[in-house]
Enzyme design. Structure first.
Site, PDB file in Angstrom:
ATOM      1  N   SER A   7       0.842  -1.198   0.000  1.00  0.00           N
ATOM      2  CA  SER A   7       0.000   0.000   0.000  1.00  0.00           C
ATOM      3  C   SER A   7       0.880   1.251   0.000  1.00  0.00           C
ATOM      4  CB  SER A   7      -0.932  -0.009   1.218  1.00  0.00           C
ATOM      5  OG  SER A   7      -0.204  -0.285   2.400  1.00  0.00           O
ATOM      6  N   GLU A   9       0.951   5.496   1.093  1.00  0.00           N
ATOM      7  CA  GLU A   9       0.303   6.543   1.889  1.00  0.00           C
ATOM      8  C   GLU A   9       0.605   7.911   1.285  1.00  0.00           C
ATOM      9  OE1 GLU A   9       0.472   6.230   6.175  1.00  0.00           O
ATOM     10  OE2 GLU A   9       0.918   8.372   6.335  1.00  0.00           O
ATOM     11  N   ASP A 100      -1.781  13.464  15.854  1.00  0.00           N
ATOM     12  CA  ASP A 100      -0.835  14.333  16.546  1.00  0.00           C
ATOM     13  C   ASP A 100      -1.438  15.714  16.646  1.00  0.00           C
ATOM     14  OD1 ASP A 100       1.336  12.911  17.438  1.00  0.00           O
ATOM     15  OD2 ASP A 100       2.194  12.767  15.427  1.00  0.00           O
ATOM     16  N   PHE A 207      12.013  14.864  11.672  1.00  0.00           N
ATOM     17  CA  PHE A 207      10.758  14.142  11.894  1.00  0.00           C
ATOM     18  C   PHE A 207      10.987  12.892  12.752  1.00  0.00           C
ATOM     19  CE2 PHE A 207       7.138  11.434  10.493  1.00  0.00           C
ATOM     20  CZ  PHE A 207       6.163  12.202  11.114  1.00  0.00           C
ATOM     21  N   HIS A 257       3.992  -0.930   3.587  1.00  0.00           N
ATOM     22  CA  HIS A 257       3.185   0.288   3.414  1.00  0.00           C
ATOM     23  C   HIS A 257       4.169   1.439   3.229  1.00  0.00           C
ATOM     24  CE1 HIS A 257      -0.215   3.065   4.243  1.00  0.00           C
ATOM     25  NE2 HIS A 257       0.653   3.769   4.941  1.00  0.00           N
TER      26      HIS A 257
END
Ligand code: FAD
Length: 277
Positions: A7, A9, A100, A207, A257
Site C-alpha cells: 500500500s 500513503e 498528533d 521528523f 506500506h
C-alpha cells in the site's frame, strides 16, 4: 505462497497545487495495483477537506482508498458525517488514529485515544469498514514502557481493528521483536511495516526525533556524508531501504506500506529493486 499486502500513503493536500501533484503521483503508483492507498488527516481537522477531497476524487481510479481519521477536537457529528460520506462513496477501509496535535495548539486539550475511535466506528457502522491502526516497533514517544505499548496496542485490536501499519524504522530487528511480543500477547492481526524512503536528510532527522523513529548511527553518518550529493544519497537510500524490505518480506512480513510524501519516484525505485514490477 501468501499474497503480500502493498500500500501507499499520501499526505492530504492543502492547496490545489498539492492536489494536482497528488493526482500525478497516484497516476504513477496506481498501475502497481496496490492493495489500497491511504490519505493522512490533520488531527483537529486541519486537513479535513483535503483528505475528503483526495479520497473522493481518487476512489474512482479503481484503487481502494483509505482515509485516515481521528477525533482531534471534533464533535461526534463531524465524525458521523465523514463516516457517512465515505460509506456512500464506497470506501471500505479506514486508518483510525489518535492523531498528533497540530503545532501551535498547545497541550491543554486532551486527545481521544485510537482505541476509543475504533470502538466508536464499530458501534456506529458495524463491520462495514476494515480498520487499520498504528503500531510502534520502536515504541511511541509517549509510552511509559514496552509493556504499556503492547497493552494499548492490544486495546485497539480488542476494540475491533483488523490490522496495523507500523511507524517507519530502519532496523528490521525492531519489527521482528515487536511482532514476537504481539504474538505472545495474543495479537494475531497482520502488522504491516511502514517504509519511509530516504530523500531529504534534514527533514528525515527532524521528523524522526519527533516521532521516535531511530536512525542508526552508521546510517546517519552515511546520510550526513552524502547529503550534498542528491543522486548518491538517493541511490544509497534506495539500496539501504530495499535491503531492509527484502529482509522483512523474507521473514514473513505481511506486506509493505510506503510513506510516499506524495513523491512517486523514491517508492518506485525500491519497488523496482525488489523486483515487484
Ligand atoms: P494511540 O493508540 O491513542 O496511542 C498514543 C499514546 O497513548 C501511546 O503512547 C499509547 O501507548 C498511549 N495510549 C493508547 N491508548 C491509551 C489509553 N486508552 N489510555 C492511556 N494511554 C493510551 N498523525 C496524524 O496526525 N495524521 C495522520 O494521518 C497520521 N497517520 C499515521 C499513520 C500511521 C501508519 C502511523 C504509524 C502514524 C500516523 N500518525 C498520523 C501519527 C500518529 O497520529 C501519532 O503517532 C500519534 O501520536 C499517536 O496516534 P495513535 O493512533 O497511535 O494513538
Amino acid at each position: 505462497m501468501t499474497e503480500h499486502l502493498f500500500s501507499f500513503e499520501y499526505s492530504a493536500p492543502r492547496t490545489e497545487e498539492a492536489l494536482e501533484k497528488l493526482r500525478r503521483t497516484h497516476s504513477r503508483l496506481q498501475p502497481l495495483k496496490p492493495h489500497f492507498c491511504s490519505v493522512t488527516y490533520g488531527a483537529g481537522g486541519s486537513t479535513k477537506d483535503g483528505t475528503r477531497q483526495a479520497i473522493l476524487e481518487l476512489s474512482p481510479s479503481g484503487t481502494p482508498m483509505a482515509p485516515h481519521l481521528s477525533f482531534g477536537g471534533d464533535q461526534l457529528d463531524v465524525i458521523d458525517e465523514l463516516l457517512d460520506t465515505y460509506r456512500s462513496a464506497g470506501v471500505q477501509r479506514l486508518v483510525a488514529l489518535r492523531g498528533d496535535r497540530p503545532s501551535g495548539i498547545g497541550t491543554g486539550r486532551s486527545m481521544v485515544h485510537a482505541n476509543e475511535l475504533v470502538r466508536y466506528i464499530r458501534e456506529t457502522t458495524g463491520d462495514h469498514f476494515h480498520i487499520d491502526v498504528a503500531a510502534y516497533p520502536e515504541i511511541h514517544p509517549e509510552s511509559d514502557s514496552v509493556d504499556s505499548e503492547i497493552h494499548y496496542f492490544k486495546a485497539k485490536i480488542d476494540a475491533g481493528a483488523n490490522s496495523a501499519i507500523t511507524q517507519y524504522f530502519y532496523n528490521a530487528d525492531a519489527y521482528f521483536r515487536y511482532r514476537d511480543l504481539c504474538q505472545r500477547a495474543g495479537i494475531d492481526v497482520p502488522i504491516v511495516p511502514g517504509i519511509m524512503p530516504i530523500t531529504n536528510v534534514q527533514g528525515l532527522v527532524r521528523f524522526s526525533n519527533l516521532c521516535g523513529a531511530e536512525i542508526p548511527r552508521w546510517l546517519n553518518k552515511n546520510l550526513q556524508t552524502l547529503e550534498k550529493d542528491p543522486d548518491a544519497l538517493k541511490a544509497f537510500g534506495a539500496d539501504v531501504v530495499t535491503n531492509m524490505c527484502q529482509q522483512l518480506l523474507d521473514n514473513d512480513a505481511p506486506g509493505l506500506h510506503f510513506y510516499t510524501l506524495n513523491q512517486a519516484l523514491p517508492s518506485l525505485a525500491i519497488w523496482d529493486n525488489l523486483g515487484l514490477s
